[in-house]
Design a protein around this motif. Sequence first.
Motif, PDB file in Angstrom:
ATOM      1  N   ASP A  28       0.813  -1.076  -0.012  1.00 46.17           N
ATOM      2  CA  ASP A  28       0.101  -0.050   0.053  1.00 46.17           C
ATOM      3  C   ASP A  28       0.775   1.107   0.122  1.00 46.17           C
ATOM      4  OD1 ASP A  28      -2.577  -1.089  -0.010  1.00 46.17           O
ATOM      5  OD2 ASP A  28      -2.578  -1.675   2.098  1.00 46.17           O
ATOM      6  N   GLU A  29       2.160   1.201  -0.668  1.00 49.60           N
ATOM      7  CA  GLU A  29       2.965   2.432  -0.871  1.00 49.60           C
ATOM      8  C   GLU A  29       3.300   2.427  -2.221  1.00 49.60           C
ATOM      9  OE1 GLU A  29       5.875   2.593   1.977  1.00 49.60           O
ATOM     10  OE2 GLU A  29       7.289   1.255   0.950  1.00 49.60           O
ATOM     11  N   ILE A  30       3.772   3.593  -2.790  1.00 47.08           N
ATOM     12  CA  ILE A  30       4.536   3.642  -4.060  1.00 47.08           C
ATOM     13  C   ILE A  30       6.037   4.292  -3.646  1.00 47.08           C
ATOM     14  CG2 ILE A  30       2.602   3.649  -5.674  1.00 47.08           C
ATOM     15  CD1 ILE A  30       2.987   6.784  -5.395  1.00 47.08           C
ATOM     16  N   SER A  31       6.937   3.808  -4.272  1.00 54.25           N
ATOM     17  CA  SER A  31       8.402   4.251  -4.083  1.00 54.25           C
ATOM     18  C   SER A  31       9.103   4.509  -5.221  1.00 54.25           C
ATOM     19  CB  SER A  31       9.014   2.996  -3.239  1.00 54.25           C
ATOM     20  OG  SER A  31       9.465   1.913  -3.671  1.00 54.25           O
ATOM     21  N   ARG A  32      10.147   5.144  -5.116  1.00 53.11           N
ATOM     22  CA  ARG A  32      11.226   5.535  -6.088  1.00 53.11           C
ATOM     23  C   ARG A  32      12.382   5.682  -5.711  1.00 53.11           C
ATOM     24  NH1 ARG A  32      10.300   8.760 -11.844  1.00 53.11           N
ATOM     25  NH2 ARG A  32      11.862   7.509 -13.013  1.00 53.11           N
ATOM     26  N   ALA A  71       9.177   6.848  -0.241  1.00 55.22           N
ATOM     27  CA  ALA A  71       8.172   5.861  -0.197  1.00 55.22           C
ATOM     28  C   ALA A  71       6.909   6.698   0.144  1.00 55.22           C
ATOM     29  CB  ALA A  71       8.298   4.709   0.717  1.00 55.22           C
ATOM     30  N   ILE A  72       5.636   6.519  -0.621  1.00 57.18           N
ATOM     31  CA  ILE A  72       4.615   7.348  -0.128  1.00 57.18           C
ATOM     32  C   ILE A  72       3.456   6.461   0.087  1.00 57.18           C
ATOM     33  CG2 ILE A  72       3.279   9.366  -1.090  1.00 57.18           C
ATOM     34  CD1 ILE A  72       5.377   9.771  -3.268  1.00 57.18           C
ATOM     35  N   THR A  73       2.694   6.829   0.832  1.00 61.95           N
ATOM     36  CA  THR A  73       1.234   6.285   1.380  1.00 61.95           C
ATOM     37  C   THR A  73       0.381   7.334   2.216  1.00 61.95           C
ATOM     38  OG1 THR A  73       0.048   4.273   2.121  1.00 61.95           O
ATOM     39  CG2 THR A  73       1.776   5.307   3.327  1.00 61.95           C
ATOM     40  N   THR A  74      -0.767   7.228   2.281  1.00 57.63           N
ATOM     41  CA  THR A  74      -1.688   8.230   2.808  1.00 57.63           C
ATOM     42  C   THR A  74      -1.975   7.641   4.186  1.00 57.63           C
ATOM     43  OG1 THR A  74      -2.461   9.129   0.800  1.00 57.63           O
ATOM     44  CG2 THR A  74      -3.531   9.544   2.916  1.00 57.63           C
ATOM     45  N   HIS A  75      -1.194   8.199   5.263  1.00 59.25           N
ATOM     46  CA  HIS A  75      -1.248   7.733   6.711  1.00 59.25           C
ATOM     47  C   HIS A  75      -3.017   7.878   6.995  1.00 59.25           C
ATOM     48  CE1 HIS A  75       2.733   6.802   7.017  1.00 59.25           C
ATOM     49  NE2 HIS A  75       2.998   8.395   6.403  1.00 59.25           N
ATOM     50  N   ASP A  76      -3.577   9.140   6.739  1.00 58.72           N
ATOM     51  CA  ASP A  76      -4.929   9.363   6.958  1.00 58.72           C
ATOM     52  C   ASP A  76      -5.958   8.612   6.482  1.00 58.72           C
ATOM     53  OD1 ASP A  76      -3.829  11.420   8.637  1.00 58.72           O
ATOM     54  OD2 ASP A  76      -4.218  12.944   7.397  1.00 58.72           O
ATOM     55  N   ALA A  77      -5.673   7.865   5.402  1.00 60.21           N
ATOM     56  CA  ALA A  77      -6.620   6.971   4.675  1.00 60.21           C
ATOM     57  C   ALA A  77      -6.153   5.304   5.285  1.00 60.21           C
ATOM     58  CB  ALA A  77      -6.498   7.028   3.292  1.00 60.21           C
ATOM     59  N   GLY A  78      -5.776   5.146   6.293  1.00 61.33           N
ATOM     60  CA  GLY A  78      -5.324   3.890   6.856  1.00 61.33           C
ATOM     61  C   GLY A  78      -4.190   3.190   6.240  1.00 61.33           C
ATOM     62  N   HIS A  79      -3.057   4.182   5.777  1.00 64.48           N
ATOM     63  CA  HIS A  79      -1.990   3.542   5.101  1.00 64.48           C
ATOM     64  C   HIS A  79      -2.435   2.884   3.525  1.00 64.48           C
ATOM     65  CE1 HIS A  79       0.579   4.521   8.513  1.00 64.48           C
ATOM     66  NE2 HIS A  79      -0.244   4.163   9.163  1.00 64.48           N
TER      67      HIS A  79
END
Length: 106
Positions: A28-32, A71-79
């Motif tokens: 549940d994250e994207i990374s580069r 690395a990016i995910t939205t913590h406020d959306a439950g990761h």
Amino acid sequence: MANSPVPLTEDEIAAALLEAPGWRRQGDEISRTYGIRYHGGVAMIVHVADVERLISHHADIDLRWGKLRFAITTHDAGHKLTASDFDLARRIDAIAEAHMAEPLDE
């Protein structure tokens, strides 16, 4: 009270990844990862942090000798992944280009 970010569907994530070449999904994250000299990486982090503050969305950042990973995910959306993650990814790509960071699409 602010609305919670809405997680993207699997189809929406697949479409967003097509528009974010080089970004890889890992759960549940994207990374580069980018190749950049250490001190250049520090400068790039400051530039990214300034943008993140303005848009109220933040990446996890890992600086190593010669490499910088986001690395990016939205913590406020439950990761979960949201449109904000892909917006930040595009912004990071533009900043990386300005800092002459080399994408390491491993």
